[in-house]
Motif scaffolding. Structure first.
Motif, short mmCIF file in Angstrom:
data_model
loop_
_atom_site.label_atom_id
_atom_site.label_comp_id
_atom_site.label_asym_id
_atom_site.label_seq_id
_atom_site.Cartn_x
_atom_site.Cartn_y
_atom_site.Cartn_z
N THR A 16 -1.02 14.90 1.75
CA THR A 16 -1.13 16.18 1.02
C THR A 16 -2.46 16.25 0.26
O THR A 16 -3.02 17.33 0.10
CB THR A 16 0.04 16.42 0.03
OG1 THR A 16 0.14 15.33 -0.85
CG2 THR A 16 1.34 16.65 0.73
N ASP A 17 -2.95 15.10 -0.17
CA ASP A 17 -4.26 15.04 -0.83
C ASP A 17 -5.34 15.57 0.14
O ASP A 17 -6.14 16.46 -0.20
CB ASP A 17 -4.51 13.59 -1.25
CG ASP A 17 -5.89 13.30 -1.78
OD1 ASP A 17 -6.63 14.26 -2.06
OD2 ASP A 17 -6.24 12.11 -1.90
N LEU A 18 -5.31 15.06 1.36
CA LEU A 18 -6.29 15.50 2.36
C LEU A 18 -6.09 16.98 2.70
O LEU A 18 -7.06 17.76 2.73
CB LEU A 18 -6.14 14.65 3.63
CG LEU A 18 -6.95 15.07 4.85
CD1 LEU A 18 -8.44 15.07 4.54
CD2 LEU A 18 -6.66 14.16 6.04
N SER A 55 2.19 4.23 7.36
CA SER A 55 1.68 3.07 8.10
C SER A 55 0.80 2.15 7.25
O SER A 55 0.38 1.11 7.72
CB SER A 55 0.86 3.56 9.30
OG SER A 55 -0.17 4.44 8.87
N ARG A 56 0.56 2.53 5.99
CA ARG A 56 -0.40 1.76 5.19
C ARG A 56 0.00 0.31 5.04
O ARG A 56 -0.84 -0.58 5.12
CB ARG A 56 -0.53 2.42 3.80
CG ARG A 56 -1.56 1.75 2.91
CD ARG A 56 -1.77 2.52 1.63
NE ARG A 56 -2.34 3.84 1.87
CZ ARG A 56 -2.46 4.79 0.95
NH1 ARG A 56 -2.05 4.54 -0.28
NH2 ARG A 56 -2.98 5.95 1.24
N THR A 57 1.28 0.07 4.83
CA THR A 57 1.70 -1.31 4.56
C THR A 57 2.59 -1.85 5.69
O THR A 57 3.19 -2.90 5.55
CB THR A 57 2.46 -1.39 3.22
OG1 THR A 57 3.56 -0.48 3.28
CG2 THR A 57 1.56 -1.01 2.06
N CYS A 87 -6.53 5.36 1.68
CA CYS A 87 -6.51 5.57 0.23
C CYS A 87 -7.92 5.51 -0.37
O CYS A 87 -8.78 4.75 0.09
CB CYS A 87 -5.64 4.50 -0.42
SG CYS A 87 -5.24 4.90 -2.12
N SER A 88 -8.12 6.28 -1.43
CA SER A 88 -9.41 6.28 -2.12
C SER A 88 -9.66 4.95 -2.82
O SER A 88 -10.75 4.71 -3.32
CB SER A 88 -9.47 7.41 -3.13
OG SER A 88 -8.49 7.21 -4.12
N THR A 89 -8.65 4.09 -2.89
CA THR A 89 -8.89 2.73 -3.39
C THR A 89 -8.84 1.71 -2.24
O THR A 89 -8.70 0.52 -2.47
CB THR A 89 -7.90 2.38 -4.52
OG1 THR A 89 -6.61 2.88 -4.20
CG2 THR A 89 -8.33 3.00 -5.84
N GLY A 360 4.00 8.29 -6.04
CA GLY A 360 3.80 7.08 -5.24
C GLY A 360 3.85 7.39 -3.75
O GLY A 360 4.72 8.15 -3.30
N GLY A 361 2.91 6.81 -3.01
CA GLY A 361 2.81 7.10 -1.57
C GLY A 361 3.98 6.53 -0.77
O GLY A 361 4.60 7.23 0.03
N GLU A 362 4.28 5.25 -0.98
CA GLU A 362 5.40 4.64 -0.25
C GLU A 362 6.69 5.35 -0.63
O GLU A 362 7.53 5.67 0.22
CB GLU A 362 5.51 3.14 -0.59
CG GLU A 362 4.30 2.31 -0.24
CD GLU A 362 4.03 2.25 1.25
OE1 GLU A 362 5.00 2.23 2.02
OE2 GLU A 362 2.85 2.25 1.64
N SER A 405 -0.07 11.06 -5.74
CA SER A 405 -0.63 9.72 -5.55
C SER A 405 -0.52 8.96 -6.85
O SER A 405 -0.71 9.52 -7.93
CB SER A 405 -2.10 9.82 -5.17
OG SER A 405 -2.21 10.43 -3.92
N GLY A 406 -0.24 7.66 -6.72
CA GLY A 406 0.02 6.85 -7.90
C GLY A 406 -0.99 7.04 -9.01
O GLY A 406 -0.62 7.26 -10.17
N ASN A 407 -2.27 6.98 -8.66
CA ASN A 407 -3.28 6.98 -9.73
C ASN A 407 -3.86 8.35 -10.04
O ASN A 407 -4.87 8.45 -10.72
CB ASN A 407 -4.38 5.98 -9.40
CG ASN A 407 -4.02 4.62 -9.97
OD1 ASN A 407 -3.51 4.55 -11.10
ND2 ASN A 407 -4.19 3.58 -9.21
O1 LIG Z 1 -6.69 8.65 -1.52
C1 LIG Z 1 -5.89 8.53 -2.45
O2 LIG Z 1 -6.14 7.89 -3.49
C2 LIG Z 1 -4.51 9.10 -2.30
O3 LIG Z 1 -4.53 10.19 -1.43
C3 LIG Z 1 -3.56 8.06 -1.82
O4 LIG Z 1 -3.48 7.81 -0.63
C4 LIG Z 1 -2.84 7.33 -2.88
O5 LIG Z 1 -1.73 6.55 -2.45
P1 LIG Z 1 -0.62 6.03 -3.54
O6 LIG Z 1 -1.39 5.46 -4.70
O7 LIG Z 1 0.19 5.02 -2.82
O8 LIG Z 1 0.16 7.23 -3.95
#
Ligand SMILES: O=C(O)[C@@H](O)C(=O)COP(=O)(O)O
Ligand SMILES: Nc1ncnc2c1ncn2[C@@H]1O[C@H](COP(=O)(O)OP(=O)(O)O)[C@@H](O)[C@H]1O
Length: 426
Positions: A16-18, A55-57, A87-89, A360-362, A405-407
């Motif tokens: 949704t961020d994208l 799929s991130r984790t 993720c941006s991190t 939170g993404g997950e 998103s978490g942060n």
């Molecule tokens: O890119 C970002 O920071 C967010 O779009 C994102 O993917 C954050 O993921 P979560 O911190 O797991 O919500």
């Protein structure tokens, strides 16, 4: 005519961020939850499609398989360029998944070069000399060093990505990006000549992202956080617009589900508790001990929803999370909490909640799947990277939902978000 941009996001908040950044840059965007089953109609009436994966984790092989299925679907819908969103991190482990997914997409697209940049300056993520900063500190000094599933302890993205790929990783540094699209293209040619397959691209401002966006026109694949989306739509002549941000009026009860343990979410939960709002703590150790925690949460909901928003949270500071993980295992604790929060979300919707914030993404992935949501319409932005969305529920009602998103988000996000919905959409 097919879609212009086909996007594969590695989690649901990220998707949704994208989508939010693409909408604000003037594209009409359809966001799909998971890859549609074979034979499902292609939504060609959009400029971009974002497929949200979880799929991130996942194990790298599963992440690759899901991403390739998404790619096949997007290509059959006519996508001219593919965008792999992470993720941006730069959340990942040394085993992946950013590297393996990038390489699998490159192979499938038959391309020998792509760029990688998680920069999102509007949310304080900048890349300088290949190093990722979160606000004023290096990634490794940010809250991300404590992430329960993907702790990030090396801020040098050339080495982080290099450890995950077989291809050589180069750098397009800020001096090149600052000189404009032609200079970036020349640097890409140099790096290609030196045998590199991927380049980390510096970006410290939206202007850098706009220059990078212009430079990567025509690359079959780009990989990035959501920031690069600021600079891509102009390649097809799109200009910024708020026309895509209209949603139907909201109804029903209000609730917040927070399974994020990020720094910003911890602040948001504290702020909500400090304001004396109704909140129920979901304790992983009580779930593991066999207590019916979701049942207790829903009983709490029944007596408090009329005074909502009501918060259901497993959010804890890093020390408490580590204690839980040492007792249950990190992955096991995560799954236990996600399953419980997803059950709570289903029960809340059955009890009339139609406005839902998920942090939170997950957690968002687990909740959205449990609710049977298959697609989202993107609405107005609450904070950078976080829009309200509308989702048709299987029963026919509309759920207004935001996947935070978490942060991301200010300290009062759990109340400000509903105030914005009242203001902008009702
Ligand atoms: O890119 C970002 O920071 C967010 O779009 C994102 O993917 C954050 O993921 P979560 O911190 O797991 O919500
Ligand atoms: N109290 C807790 N103890 C251990 N793990 C937790 C706890 N609360 C949440 N988790 C798990 O931590 C992970 C958080 O990831 P996510 O939802 O992406 O949010 P964020 O990345 O912002 O922390 C999820 O798998 C979640 O189930």
């Amino acid at each position: 005519m097919g879609i212009r941009l086909g996007c594969i996001a590695d989690d649901f908040t990220g998707a949704t961020d994208l989508a939010n950044n693409l909408v604000r840059a003037g594209m009409r965007v359809v966001q799909l939850i998971d890859v549609p089953p074979d034979g499902a109609q292609r939504p060609v009436d959009a400029d971009a499609v974002v497929i949200a994966l979880k799929s991130r984790t996942a194990p790298a092989a599963e992440a690759v398989e899901a991403s390739l299925r998404a790619l096949a679907w997007l290509r059959s819908a006519g996508a001219e360029q593919i965008y792999f969103k992470y993720c941006s991190t730069f959340d990942s482990t040394p085993a992946g998944n950013i590297g393996p997914v990038t390489e699998a997409l490159m192979d499938a697209l038959g391309t020998d070069f792509t760029i990688a940049t998680p920069a999102f300056p509007d949310n304080g993520r900048t890349v300088f000399k290949g190093h990722l900063f979160v606000g004023d500190v290096l990634l490794s000094a940010s809250g991300m060093r404590h992430h329960p599933l993907t702790p990030m302890t090396d801020p040098n993205l050339v080495s982080v990505l290099g450890a995950q790929t077989t291809r050589a990783v180069g750098l397009i540094d800020h001096t090149v990006v600052g000189r404009g699209a032609d200079a970036v293209r020349a640097r890409i040619d140099d790096l290609r000549g030196q045998g590199a397959g991927i380049a980390i691209a510096d970006a410290v401002s939206n202007e850098d992202l706009v220059r990078l966006g212009a430079a990567v026109q025509g690359l079959p694949l780009v990989t990035a956080g959501s920031g690069l989306a600021i600079g891509l739509p102009a390649n097809w002549g799109f200009t910024p617009s708020d026309a895509a941000a209209r949603l139907p009026p909201p109804g029903g009860h209000r609730a917040v589900i927070s399974g994020s343990v990020s720094t910003a979410t911890n602040r948001q939960v504290l702020e909500f508790l400090r304001a004396g709002r109704p909140a129920f703590s979901v304790d992983p150790l009580r779930i593991a001990a066999g207590e019916d925690v979701s049942g207790q949460a829903l009983a709490f909901a029944e007596s408090h929803l009329a005074d909502g928003p009501v918060l259901f949270y497993s959010t804890e500071a890093p020390e408490a999370v580590r204690t839980v993980q040492s007792k249950l295992g990190a992955v096991e604790a995560g799954e236990l909490v996600e399953r419980t929060l997803a059950r709570v979300a289903r029960g809340l919707v059955e009890r009339g909640v139609r406005q839902l914030v998920v942090a939170g993404g997950e957690t968002s992935g687990a909740v959205v799947r449990a609710l049977g949501v298959t697609g989202l319409r993107i609405g107005p932005q609450i904070d950078p990277g976080v829009p309200w969305c509308a989702a048709p529920l299987p029963g026919g009602d509309t759920l207004h939902i935001t996947l935070k998103s978490g942060n991301f988000g200010g300290p009062a996000f759990f109340t400000d978000s509903f105030a914005l919905l009242d203001r902008e959409v009702s």
